[in-house]
Enzyme design. Structure first.
Site, PDB file in Angstrom:
ATOM      1  N   GLU A  60      40.142 -55.061 -10.042  1.00 55.78           N
ATOM      2  CA  GLU A  60      40.150 -55.745  -8.538  1.00 55.78           C
ATOM      3  C   GLU A  60      41.224 -56.734  -8.650  1.00 55.78           C
ATOM      4  OE1 GLU A  60      36.079 -57.424  -7.829  1.00 55.78           O
ATOM      5  OE2 GLU A  60      35.260 -55.441  -7.845  1.00 55.78           O
ATOM      6  N   GLU A  64      37.977 -52.611   0.566  1.00 51.33           N
ATOM      7  CA  GLU A  64      36.825 -52.762   0.944  1.00 51.33           C
ATOM      8  C   GLU A  64      36.517 -53.715   1.877  1.00 51.33           C
ATOM      9  OE1 GLU A  64      34.171 -52.968  -2.593  1.00 51.33           O
ATOM     10  OE2 GLU A  64      32.410 -53.391  -1.453  1.00 51.33           O
TER      11      GLU A  64
HETATM   12  O1  KIV Z   1      31.848 -50.699  -8.257  1.00 51.84           O
HETATM   13  C1  KIV Z   1      31.754 -50.056  -7.407  1.00 51.84           C
HETATM   14  O2  KIV Z   1      31.078 -49.272  -7.014  1.00 51.84           O
HETATM   15  C2  KIV Z   1      33.142 -50.297  -6.360  1.00 51.84           C
HETATM   16  C3  KIV Z   1      32.993 -49.692  -4.838  1.00 51.84           C
HETATM   17  C4  KIV Z   1      32.202 -50.812  -4.226  1.00 51.84           C
HETATM   18  C5  KIV Z   1      34.237 -49.262  -4.430  1.00 51.84           C
HETATM   19  O3  KIV Z   1      34.008 -50.722  -6.959  1.00 51.84           O
END
Ligand code: KIV
Length: 278
Positions: free
Chosen positions: A118, A185
Site C-alpha cells: 500500500e 480502492e
Molecule cells: O487485503 C485485501 O483484501 C486488499 C483488498 C481490499 C484489495 O487489499
C-alpha cells in the site's frame, strides 16, 4: 477445468487490448481451489484475512508469518490462477532493505506470483529499488486499509479536487516506479475513470466504479459469508452464510429427531459383536 494462468506481461496486453478481467481473494486451500475452478483470473491473499479469518477489526495486526501461513495453501489450491501476496503493515515501510527482505521472503517461501503493498508517491523510491532487483510489485492507492486510522476510518477517498489530484499523482508515481498494476480502492467512479485513463498499466478497482480495467471484490463479501458489515460497493453474488446457517439448522434438527444418519450414511456390514461380559 483448467485455464491458462495469467502472466505479468498479460496485464499490460489486456490494458492495451481493452480486455477486462476479475480479481478476488482467498485465504485457504479449499477456497483457492474453488476460485481456480472459476474463470476469475487473479487471487489476492490479502491482509483482509485479519478481519475475515482472524476476527480483528482492522488489518493492522496481521504479521508476515500470518501471511505466509495463508499464502502457501492458496498457491497449492490454485495452480492455474495468478496469485498476489499482500505485504502486511510494518513489513515494508521502515526501509528499502526491510521491504526487499520481506518481499523476497514472501516470494521464496510461498511461490506466489507477485507482492502487493500500500502507498502512493511516498513508496515510489522503495518500489523502484524492489522492481530493479526483480520483485514484481502491485501498488495499492485510494483507501489504503492499513492507514484507515489515519484516514479517519474506511471512507471514500479523493472526494475533493485536492485529494483527487493526489490520487492521480500517486498512480503516475507508482507507474514510473515500475509497478505492473495498481489496486485503486474506494474512490468516486469519475476518479476511477480518470486514473484508469491516466496510466498505461491496469487499474484494478475495488469500489472505484465501472470504468477501471479489472474489478476486485473480497470473496467473503461477495459470496455473502462475512457478516460484520457490507460496504456499499459490494454486490453479493451468492448468500453462502444464509445457506450454511440453514444447512446447519437442518443437521441439528435431524440429529435431534434421529433422521440422520440413515443407512445410506452408515457402515452397514454385519459384524457379530462379542459379549465381553461385565
Ligand atoms: O487485503 C485485501 O483484501 C486488499 C483488498 C481490499 C484489495 O487489499
Amino acid at each position: 477445468m483448467s485455464k491458462r494462468k495469467m502472466t505479468i506481461p498479460d496485464f499490460r496486453t489486456y490494458k492495451q487490448e481493452g480486455k477486462k478481467f476479475a480479481f478476488t481473494t482467498a485465504y485457504d486451500y479449499t477456497m483457492a481451489s474453488i476460485v481456480n475452478d472459476s474463470d476469475v483470473e487473479i487471487i489476492l491473499v490479502g491482509d483482509s484475512l485479519g478481519m475475515t479469518m482472524l476476527g480483528y477489526s482492522t488489518t493492522v495486526g496481521v504479521t508476515m508469518d500470518d501471511m505466509i501461513h495463508h499464502i502457501k495453501p492458496v498457491v497449492r489450491g490454485a495452480p492455474d490462477t495468478f496469485i498476489v501476496g499482500d505485504m502486511p503493515f510494518g513489513s515494508y515501510q521502515e526501509s528499502t532493505e526491510q521491504a526487499i527482505h520481506n518481499a523476497s521472503r514472501m516470494l521464496m517461501e510461498t511461490n506466489c506470483d507477485c507482492i502487493k503493498l500500500e502507498g502512493g508517491a511516498v513508496m515510489a523510491p522503495t518500489i523502484r529499488r524492489m522492481v530493479d532487483v526483480g520483485i514484481p510489485v502491485m501498488g495499492h492507492i485510494g483507501l489504503t486499509p492499513q492507514s484507515a486510522i489515519s484516514l479517519g476510518g474506511f471512507r471514500v477517498q479523493g472526494g475533493t479536487p485536492e485529494t483527487a489530484a493526489k490520487i492521480l499523482q500517486d498512480a503516475k508515481a507508482l507507474e514510473q516506479a515500475g509497478v505492473f498494476s495498481i489496486v485503486l480502492e474506494c474512490v468516486p467512479a469519475v476518479l476511477g475513470k480518470a486514473v484508469t485513463e491516466s496510466v498505461q498499466i491496469p487499474i484494478l478497482g475495488i469500489g472505484a466504479g465501472p470504468d477501471v480495467d479489472c474489478q476486485i471484490l473480497i470473496l467473503h463479501d461477495m459470496m455473502g459469508m462475512y457478516g460484520d458489515f457490507k460496504p456499499k460497493f459490494v454486490k453479493q453474488f451468492a448468500h453462502i452464510r444464509e445457506d450454511m446457517v440453514a444447512g446447519l439448522n437442518e443437521f441439528h434438527k435431524e440429529t435431534l429427531s434421529g433422521e440422520f444418519p440413515t443407512p445410506e450414511y452408515s457402515y452397514n456390514k454385519k459384524v457379530e459383536i462379542p459379549d465381553l461380559g461385565d
